[in-house]
Motif scaffolding. Structure first.
Motif, PDB file in Angstrom:
ATOM      1  N   LEU A   1       0.823  -1.199   0.000  1.00 20.81           N
ATOM      2  CA  LEU A   1       0.000   0.000   0.000  1.00 20.81           C
ATOM      3  C   LEU A   1       0.860   1.253   0.000  1.00 20.81           C
ATOM      4  CD1 LEU A   1      -2.832  -1.001   2.496  1.00 20.81           C
ATOM      5  CD2 LEU A   1      -2.824  -1.123  -0.002  1.00 20.81           C
ATOM      6  N   VAL A   2       0.746   2.011  -1.057  1.00 22.53           N
ATOM      7  CA  VAL A   2       1.442   3.288  -1.186  1.00 22.53           C
ATOM      8  C   VAL A   2       0.426   4.297  -1.694  1.00 22.53           C
ATOM      9  CG1 VAL A   2       3.315   4.545  -2.276  1.00 22.53           C
ATOM     10  CG2 VAL A   2       3.621   2.126  -1.705  1.00 22.53           C
ATOM     11  N   ALA A   3       0.372   5.454  -1.062  1.00 28.46           N
ATOM     12  CA  ALA A   3      -0.577   6.478  -1.477  1.00 28.46           C
ATOM     13  C   ALA A   3      -0.282   6.923  -2.907  1.00 28.46           C
ATOM     14  CB  ALA A   3      -0.508   7.671  -0.530  1.00 28.46           C
ATOM     15  N   ALA A   4      -1.337   7.160  -3.677  1.00 26.13           N
ATOM     16  CA  ALA A   4      -1.180   7.593  -5.060  1.00 26.13           C
ATOM     17  C   ALA A   4      -0.511   8.958  -5.118  1.00 26.13           C
ATOM     18  CB  ALA A   4      -2.550   7.643  -5.738  1.00 26.13           C
ATOM     19  N   ASN A   5       0.368   9.135  -6.085  1.00 28.50           N
ATOM     20  CA  ASN A   5       1.057  10.417  -6.247  1.00 28.50           C
ATOM     21  C   ASN A   5       0.158  11.482  -6.868  1.00 28.50           C
ATOM     22  OD1 ASN A   5       3.561   9.531  -5.217  1.00 28.50           O
ATOM     23  ND2 ASN A   5       4.112   8.645  -7.196  1.00 28.50           N
ATOM     24  N   GLU A   6      -0.720  11.052  -7.766  1.00 29.27           N
ATOM     25  CA  GLU A   6      -1.562  12.003  -8.491  1.00 29.27           C
ATOM     26  C   GLU A   6      -3.003  11.520  -8.499  1.00 29.27           C
ATOM     27  OE1 GLU A   6       0.089  12.211 -12.375  1.00 29.27           O
ATOM     28  OE2 GLU A   6       1.828  13.414 -11.775  1.00 29.27           O
ATOM     29  N   THR A   7      -3.895  12.454  -8.786  1.00 31.63           N
ATOM     30  CA  THR A   7      -5.296  12.079  -8.915  1.00 31.63           C
ATOM     31  C   THR A   7      -5.511  11.325 -10.225  1.00 31.63           C
ATOM     32  OG1 THR A   7      -5.806  14.216  -9.952  1.00 31.63           O
ATOM     33  CG2 THR A   7      -6.139  14.039  -7.570  1.00 31.63           C
ATOM     34  N   ARG A   8      -6.546  10.492 -10.236  1.00 33.42           N
ATOM     35  CA  ARG A   8      -6.929   9.766 -11.442  1.00 33.42           C
ATOM     36  C   ARG A   8      -8.406  10.071 -11.698  1.00 33.42           C
ATOM     37  NH1 ARG A   8      -5.981   4.746 -14.191  1.00 33.42           N
ATOM     38  NH2 ARG A   8      -7.402   4.782 -15.977  1.00 33.42           N
ATOM     39  N   VAL A   9      -8.678  10.702 -12.819  1.00 34.31           N
ATOM     40  CA  VAL A   9     -10.060  11.050 -13.167  1.00 34.31           C
ATOM     41  C   VAL A   9     -10.680   9.907 -13.958  1.00 34.31           C
ATOM     42  CG1 VAL A   9     -11.556  12.650 -14.417  1.00 34.31           C
ATOM     43  CG2 VAL A   9      -9.576  13.522 -13.157  1.00 34.31           C
ATOM     44  N   TRP A  10     -11.811   9.410 -13.476  1.00 37.94           N
ATOM     45  CA  TRP A  10     -12.559   8.361 -14.149  1.00 37.94           C
ATOM     46  C   TRP A  10     -13.783   8.983 -14.813  1.00 37.94           C
ATOM     47  CZ3 TRP A  10     -10.226   3.737 -14.384  1.00 37.94           C
ATOM     48  CH2 TRP A  10      -9.268   3.439 -13.419  1.00 37.94           C
ATOM     49  N   GLU A  11     -13.786   8.962 -16.136  1.00 37.18           N
ATOM     50  CA  GLU A  11     -14.945   9.467 -16.878  1.00 37.18           C
ATOM     51  C   GLU A  11     -16.020   8.385 -16.853  1.00 37.18           C
ATOM     52  OE1 GLU A  11     -15.153  12.439 -17.966  1.00 37.18           O
ATOM     53  OE2 GLU A  11     -13.070  13.134 -17.943  1.00 37.18           O
ATOM     54  N   VAL A  12     -17.190   8.736 -16.348  1.00 35.82           N
ATOM     55  CA  VAL A  12     -18.270   7.770 -16.153  1.00 35.82           C
ATOM     56  C   VAL A  12     -19.430   8.102 -17.085  1.00 35.82           C
ATOM     57  CG1 VAL A  12     -19.821   6.695 -14.475  1.00 35.82           C
ATOM     58  CG2 VAL A  12     -17.600   7.578 -13.730  1.00 35.82           C
ATOM     59  N   GLY A  13     -19.820   7.114 -17.890  1.00 37.70           N
ATOM     60  CA  GLY A  13     -21.024   7.267 -18.702  1.00 37.70           C
ATOM     61  C   GLY A  13     -20.839   7.970 -20.027  1.00 37.70           C
ATOM     62  N   VAL A  14     -19.628   7.964 -20.578  1.00 39.27           N
ATOM     63  CA  VAL A  14     -19.400   8.632 -21.863  1.00 39.27           C
ATOM     64  C   VAL A  14     -20.256   7.995 -22.954  1.00 39.27           C
ATOM     65  CG1 VAL A  14     -17.695   9.147 -23.647  1.00 39.27           C
ATOM     66  CG2 VAL A  14     -17.078   9.362 -21.230  1.00 39.27           C
TER      67      VAL A  14
END
Length: 364
Positions: free
Chosen positions: A255-268
């Motif tokens: 377990l290592v904290a994520a360095n950056e945010t990850r945007v999940w596009e939902v419902g394209v």
């Protein structure tokens, strides 16, 4: 460039409690050993955040209570779990409206929340607000599963992030009951805890009424529906769907904290289909399931509204799992002149010769 709101909130808590995440990581390592155990679907109980804020004190003083009002344990637990993946879920606007407007009546399919794509998700909610607090305009909300190690109780925590960077949380006790009953049970226990600590529940007596619980349930229903969509097997993610950290292969479970945010596009894809369906020939009007029943004697073309369908999967005598599927609007009783055009697709027969097969393009 300004930070995204959840990152700004994370920085605020990190600055106030610089050792918080290290201490919570230690508690995770100590679960089932020096500390009580809890399930993998919970990153850390809210009790761990209380221990961080109070310094592990055996009892809570009024000064500590004031600190927990400003820096809420439920928010710290959300941030502790969210920072591991930093997933931001951005819904297509049409799908967002379709899901948020769906009624959430009857019993809540509580077991479905075990299918949260991450320990904690952050959902953007442009243009949305909550009436439970003053100036309730939202940036978004966090959602995660909580486990009470004392009572062995599970609940869904919704933590709203307001545009003035305040947070407001609603606990939803999970069980075989409605959203209103889930909220009522959570609030009643909060009142009892406060009464046990300070000998009075006067500041919170108003939340004990069934009317208040029903009003809260109505206000939060759109957000619960959005979480349910993320948990459903039909959730439409652009690209590969997110993978819960607890389900990663053993070699990748460090377990290592994520360095950056990850945007999940939902419902394209679904959102585009919904828009296409709304401008279909004949401008067919939406119709609910009840209206459809009443109109069977004189059927007319309509869209069947989106609705939830949940079912159990797995062997009858083994471990079974409740699965949720979001069924999008579909065309019903469409006249031939308003049908979508047929397409011809070649298919290969066993003998190796091609055969043209007539198929209909899906309505949405």
């Amino acid at each position: 460039m300004a930070d995204l709101p959840p990152i700004e909130l994370l920085r605020k808590y990190t600055q106030q409690f610089p050792n918080a995440w290290r201490n919570i990581a230690w508690m995770r390592e100590a679960r089932g050993k020096e500390l009580p155990d809890w399930p993998d679907w919970c990153y850390c109980p809210v009790a761990a955040s209380v221990a961080v804020i109070t310094g592990g004190a055996p009892s809570i003083t009024p000064e500590m209570l004031s600190a927990m009002i400003e820096y809420q344990p439920s928010t710290m637990a959300a941030l502790a779990a969210w920072r591991m993946t930093k997933g931001i879920y951005r819904f297509d606007t049409d799908l967002f409206s379709e899901v948020a407007e769906m009624p959430l009546d009857g019993r809540l399919p509580a077991d479905v929340f075990y299918s949260l794509p991450e320990w904690c998700v952050y959902v953007e909610t442009p243009g949305m607000s909550v009436s439970l607090v003053e100036n309730g305009d939202l940036y978004g909300f966090f959602a995660y599963l909580e486990y009470d190690v004392t009572h062995q109780r599970r609940d869904l925590q919704i933590v709203f992030l307001l545009q003035d960077m305040r947070t407001f949380h609603v606990p939803i006790y999970l069980g075989d009951w409605s959203v209103a009953e889930a909220v009522r049970r959570a609030y009643m226990e909060s009142v009892q805890v406060y009464r046990g600590m300070f000998g009075t529940d006067a500041p919170f007596s108003y939340i004990s009424s069934d009317g208040y619980s029903s009003a809260v349930a109505q206000d939060i229903a759109p957000y619960v529906s959005l979480v349910l969509y993320l948990c459903s097997v039909s959730a439409d993610y652009a690209g590969e769907p997110p993978q819960h950290p607890s389900q990663r292969p053993p070699a990748k479970k460090k377990l290592v904290a994520a360095n950056e945010t990850r945007v999940w596009e939902v419902g394209v894809r679904v959102g585009a289909a919904l828009r296409a369906a709304r401008v279909a020939p004949g401008r067919i009007a939406p119709q609910s399931s009840d209206q459809e029943e009443k109109s069977r004697s004189s059927p007319r073309p309509h869209y069947r509204r989106a609705h939830w369908h949940h079912f159990w999967v797995g062997p009858r005598k083994g471990e079974r799992r409740l699965t949720l599927k979001w069924l999008h609007p579909v065309l019903v009783n469409v006249r031939k002149e308003t049908e979508t055009p047929a397409t011809v697709r070649p298919v290969k027969k066993r003998g190796g010769h091609n055969e043209a097969r007539r198929t209909h393009r899906p309505s949405i």
